[in-house]
Scaffold this motif. Structure first.
Motif, mmCIF file in Angstrom:
data_model
loop_
_atom_site.group_PDB
_atom_site.id
_atom_site.type_symbol
_atom_site.label_atom_id
_atom_site.label_comp_id
_atom_site.label_asym_id
_atom_site.label_seq_id
_atom_site.Cartn_x
_atom_site.Cartn_y
_atom_site.Cartn_z
ATOM 1 N N GLU A 269 0.802 -1.218 0.000
ATOM 2 C CA GLU A 269 0.000 0.000 0.000
ATOM 3 C C GLU A 269 0.840 1.275 0.000
ATOM 4 O O GLU A 269 0.306 2.370 0.169
ATOM 5 N N SER A 270 2.157 1.131 -0.197
ATOM 6 C CA SER A 270 3.034 2.304 -0.155
ATOM 7 C C SER A 270 3.146 3.006 -1.507
ATOM 8 O O SER A 270 3.824 4.031 -1.609
ATOM 9 N N ALA A 271 2.510 2.462 -2.549
ATOM 10 C CA ALA A 271 2.621 3.062 -3.884
ATOM 11 C C ALA A 271 2.133 4.509 -3.914
ATOM 12 O O ALA A 271 2.818 5.370 -4.479
ATOM 13 N N PRO A 272 0.951 4.846 -3.317
ATOM 14 C CA PRO A 272 0.514 6.254 -3.339
ATOM 15 C C PRO A 272 1.521 7.182 -2.663
ATOM 16 O O PRO A 272 1.772 8.289 -3.150
ATOM 17 N N GLN A 273 2.104 6.753 -1.538
ATOM 18 C CA GLN A 273 3.091 7.584 -0.845
ATOM 19 C C GLN A 273 4.325 7.786 -1.716
ATOM 20 O O GLN A 273 4.861 8.901 -1.807
ATOM 21 N N LYS A 274 4.786 6.711 -2.376
ATOM 22 C CA LYS A 274 5.963 6.817 -3.229
ATOM 23 C C LYS A 274 5.698 7.772 -4.393
ATOM 24 O O LYS A 274 6.553 8.602 -4.743
ATOM 25 N N VAL A 275 4.526 7.671 -5.003
ATOM 26 C CA VAL A 275 4.164 8.560 -6.110
ATOM 27 C C VAL A 275 4.121 10.010 -5.636
ATOM 28 O O VAL A 275 4.609 10.918 -6.314
ATOM 29 N N ASP A 276 3.538 10.242 -4.448
ATOM 30 C CA ASP A 276 3.468 11.605 -3.913
ATOM 31 C C ASP A 276 4.861 12.168 -3.634
ATOM 32 O O ASP A 276 5.121 13.355 -3.838
ATOM 33 N N GLU A 277 5.784 11.306 -3.163
ATOM 34 C CA GLU A 277 7.148 11.757 -2.912
ATOM 35 C C GLU A 277 7.834 12.167 -4.217
ATOM 36 O O GLU A 277 8.481 13.226 -4.289
ATOM 37 N N ILE A 278 7.696 11.328 -5.235
ATOM 38 C CA ILE A 278 8.293 11.659 -6.539
ATOM 39 C C ILE A 278 7.679 12.939 -7.085
ATOM 40 O O ILE A 278 8.384 13.818 -7.595
ATOM 41 N N LEU A 279 6.365 13.062 -6.954
ATOM 42 C CA LEU A 279 5.664 14.238 -7.467
ATOM 43 C C LEU A 279 6.117 15.503 -6.747
ATOM 44 O O LEU A 279 6.321 16.554 -7.367
ATOM 45 N N SER A 280 6.300 15.416 -5.446
ATOM 46 C CA SER A 280 6.772 16.570 -4.682
ATOM 47 C C SER A 280 8.178 16.974 -5.094
ATOM 48 O O SER A 280 8.482 18.158 -5.256
ATOM 49 N N GLU A 281 9.031 15.983 -5.267
ATOM 50 C CA GLU A 281 10.404 16.267 -5.668
ATOM 51 C C GLU A 281 10.449 16.898 -7.058
ATOM 52 O O GLU A 281 11.185 17.855 -7.310
ATOM 53 N N LEU A 282 9.645 16.346 -7.978
ATOM 54 C CA LEU A 282 9.595 16.906 -9.331
ATOM 55 C C LEU A 282 9.030 18.322 -9.309
ATOM 56 O O LEU A 282 9.498 19.199 -10.046
ATOM 57 N N SER A 283 8.031 18.557 -8.480
ATOM 58 C CA SER A 283 7.418 19.880 -8.398
ATOM 59 C C SER A 283 8.408 20.907 -7.884
ATOM 60 O O SER A 283 8.401 22.069 -8.291
ATOM 61 N N TYR A 284 9.288 20.478 -6.989
ATOM 62 C CA TYR A 284 10.292 21.397 -6.433
ATOM 63 C C TYR A 284 11.399 21.689 -7.436
ATOM 64 O O TYR A 284 11.883 22.818 -7.540
ATOM 65 N N MET A 285 11.783 20.660 -8.215
ATOM 66 C CA MET A 285 12.952 20.796 -9.080
ATOM 67 C C MET A 285 12.609 21.220 -10.504
ATOM 68 O O MET A 285 13.452 21.746 -11.213
ATOM 69 N N CYS A 286 11.377 20.953 -10.954
ATOM 70 C CA CYS A 286 11.026 21.194 -12.347
ATOM 71 C C CYS A 286 10.175 22.448 -12.500
ATOM 72 O O CYS A 286 9.395 22.786 -11.622
ATOM 73 N N GLU A 287 10.315 23.100 -13.642
ATOM 74 C CA GLU A 287 9.424 24.178 -14.010
ATOM 75 C C GLU A 287 8.258 23.583 -14.792
ATOM 76 O O GLU A 287 8.339 22.489 -15.332
ATOM 77 N N GLU A 288 7.147 24.344 -14.866
ATOM 78 C CA GLU A 288 5.965 23.808 -15.512
ATOM 79 C C GLU A 288 6.109 23.734 -17.022
ATOM 80 O O GLU A 288 5.588 22.839 -17.657
ATOM 81 N N GLN A 289 6.828 24.690 -17.630
ATOM 82 C CA GLN A 289 6.932 24.700 -19.075
ATOM 83 C C GLN A 289 7.823 23.559 -19.560
ATOM 84 O O GLN A 289 8.751 23.131 -18.883
#
Length: 502
Positions: A269-289
């Motif tokens: 059941e840790s898949a949602p947490q792992k996805v959220d962690e990756i998403l947070s990291e990408l959101s911090y490091m990546c620009e939207e464009q």
């Protein structure tokens, strides 16, 4: 742990935010300063996402091995089964290098379509071009159509060599990522060996060259069906969330489903947490464009391009194409005058490459990238000096050339062979990974073509000894480059590589 940074969760995404692709107002880096978290995965589930992309490498290697015998078969008046067998050296060169030039075009195409198609669909397109190119080459009624088939097949090589390492890197657990990407090089070498063996078995059969190229058809079908069944890269899906290219909630759910399929029941059941962690990291490091061409040559991506592009450039300009494509000539000059003996030696050479690549696969995630590169390229330097010495003033010791060539091949498969593809697959930031890696692959195939074309003229102008000494000098520069510029990425997640190294 005191050093842990608080991890924001995405359960509070509002409906309005989901529809607009927004994922939150404040994002913080989630990377830890301590030991790396071990990712849970099922071995069977982790192998399949590697296996089918690796077929792209298998088909590339098979083409190299089979073509060496196919060019002999197609020029035989009695065995070619065609009326246009009397080919000029230029025409033979077009058959031999047609796939290489197609791969250059495939690398350029990948630059423009990679992030749009995604890694999985790009590999499916690659399988289709492999299939069409293999069929057209095997059934070609004329020389022109055969060259077109070789060119189309090469486009498949360019796309596969671009997308396969990205897909494997983005879907593999970090603790075995190096091993799996190195296994792709193992599949390239395995394909070469299968091509050598198939060629030696079919070279004396009427129209044997058609069967040699026809073997690629069922292999490309397996690759295409396998990639159709596999899920998309969760990281590519989440990048689309960050860039606002779809409903955030829907894409997040798709990413979770893909991750569960890739990791198997072990992820629980840790898949949602792992996805959220990756998403947070990408959101911090990546620009939207979406990344532009200019950005590939700026900031983090420029540093990654220097590391990855420099590594694959040295991979080629230290003589690898010459040793690979002219191995039979080297063995004949060193005391194997019969073509049949040279063919057998090529098979043995393929076996050595396979064994040494297997060794690299077993130790890359244990020893790390830098030790293998430094040790292997040092061995390459010694072997090139020995080859230069043999052709310059030790011509009465043919065993020296054979030993030097075997040392070169073994050390190359411990270092440049697998580690080059591994580094370019994991070093680029996610937002620019598709375009950055396409440039690195273009550098690889471009340098391959230049060195392969330049070797014979340089050999005639300067002599083989001087050419190998030049390669040896370049190998010394490669050691210096590796020592000062190549980082160690063992055990790091792709997000940690982007945050800590670039």
């Amino acid at each position: 742990m005191a050093s842990d940074v608080e991890r924001p969760r995405f359960s509070s995404i509002s409906k309005d935010e989901a529809s607009s692709g927004e994922i939150g107002t404040e994002q913080e880096p989630l990377l830890k300063n301590g030991s790396n978290e071990v990712e849970e995965y099922s071995v069977v589930s982790a192998i399949l996402p590697f296996l089918f992309p690796a077929f792209g490498g298998l088909l590339y290697g098979y083409d190299i091995g089979a073509t060496s015998s196919a060019t002999i078969s197609i020029q035989s008046a009695t065995l070619s089964g065609i009326s246009w067998y009397n080919l000029s050296s230029l025409q033979v060169g077009l058959i031999t290098s047609g796939s290489l030039y197609g791969a250059l075009i495939g690398s350029i195409l990948a630059f423009n379509v990679a992030d749009f198609l995604g890694r999985r669909k790009e590999l499916i397109v690659s399988a289709v071009t492999y299939l069409v190119g293999g069929l057209l080459t095997a059934l070609a009624p004329s020389f022109t159509l055969m060259v077109i088939g070789r060119f189309i097949y090469g486009i498949g090589i360019g796309l596969a060599m671009h997308a396969a390492p990205m897909y494997i890197a983005e879907t593999a657990p970090s603790q075995i990522r190096g091993r799996l990407i190195s296994l792709k090089e193992f599949f390239i070498v395995l394909g070469m060996l299968v091509g050598y063996i198939a060629g030696s078995l079919l070279v004396d059969i009427v129209t044997g060259w058609r069967y040699m190229y026809g073997v690629s058809v069922p292999l490309s079908l397996i690759m295409g069906v396998g990639m159709w069944w596999l899920p998309a890269s969760p990281r590519w899906i989440l990048l689309r969330v960050v860039q606002g290219k779809g409903d955030a909630q829907v894409l997040r759910k798709v990413a979770i489903d893909c991750l569960c399929q890739l990791r198997g029941a072990a992820i629980g059941e840790s898949a949602p947490q792992k996805v959220d962690e990756i998403l947070s990291e990408l959101s911090y490091m990546c620009e939207e464009q979406e990344a532009t061409l200019a950005e590939v040559f700026q900031g983090k991506c420029l540093k990654a391009l220097i590391i990855g592009g420099g590594l694959v450039l040295f991979q080629q300009i230290t003589g690898q194409p010459s040793v690979l494509y002219y191995a039979a000539t080297i063995f004949q000059s060193a005391g194997f005058p019969e073509a049949s003996d040279a063919t057998k030696v090529s098979v043995l050479l393929g076996l050595l490459k396979l064994i040494m690549t297997g060794v690299a696969v077993l130790v890359v995630d244990r020893l790390g990238r830098r030790p293998l590169l430094l040790g292997g390229v040092s061995g390459i330097t010694v072997s090139l000096v020995l080859l230069g010495s043999y052709y310059s003033f030790l011509g009465d010791v043919p065993a020296l050339a054979v030993v030097a060539l075997l040392v070169y091949v073994g050390c190359y498969q411990l270092s440049f062979g697998p580690i080059g593809w591994l580094m370019i697959s994991e070093i680029f930031p996610l937002r620019q990974r598709g375009r950055g890696l396409s440039i690195a692959v273009l550098i690889n195939f471009g340098a391959n073509a230049v060195v392969a074309l330049a070797f014979s003229p340089l050999q005639e102008l300067l002599g083989a000894g001087a050419v190998f000494f030049i390669f040896g000098g370049i190998a010394i520069l490669a050691i210096i480059f590796i020592f000062f510029y190549i980082p160690e990425t063992k055990g790091l997640t792709l997000e940690e590589i982007e945050a800590k190294i670039l």
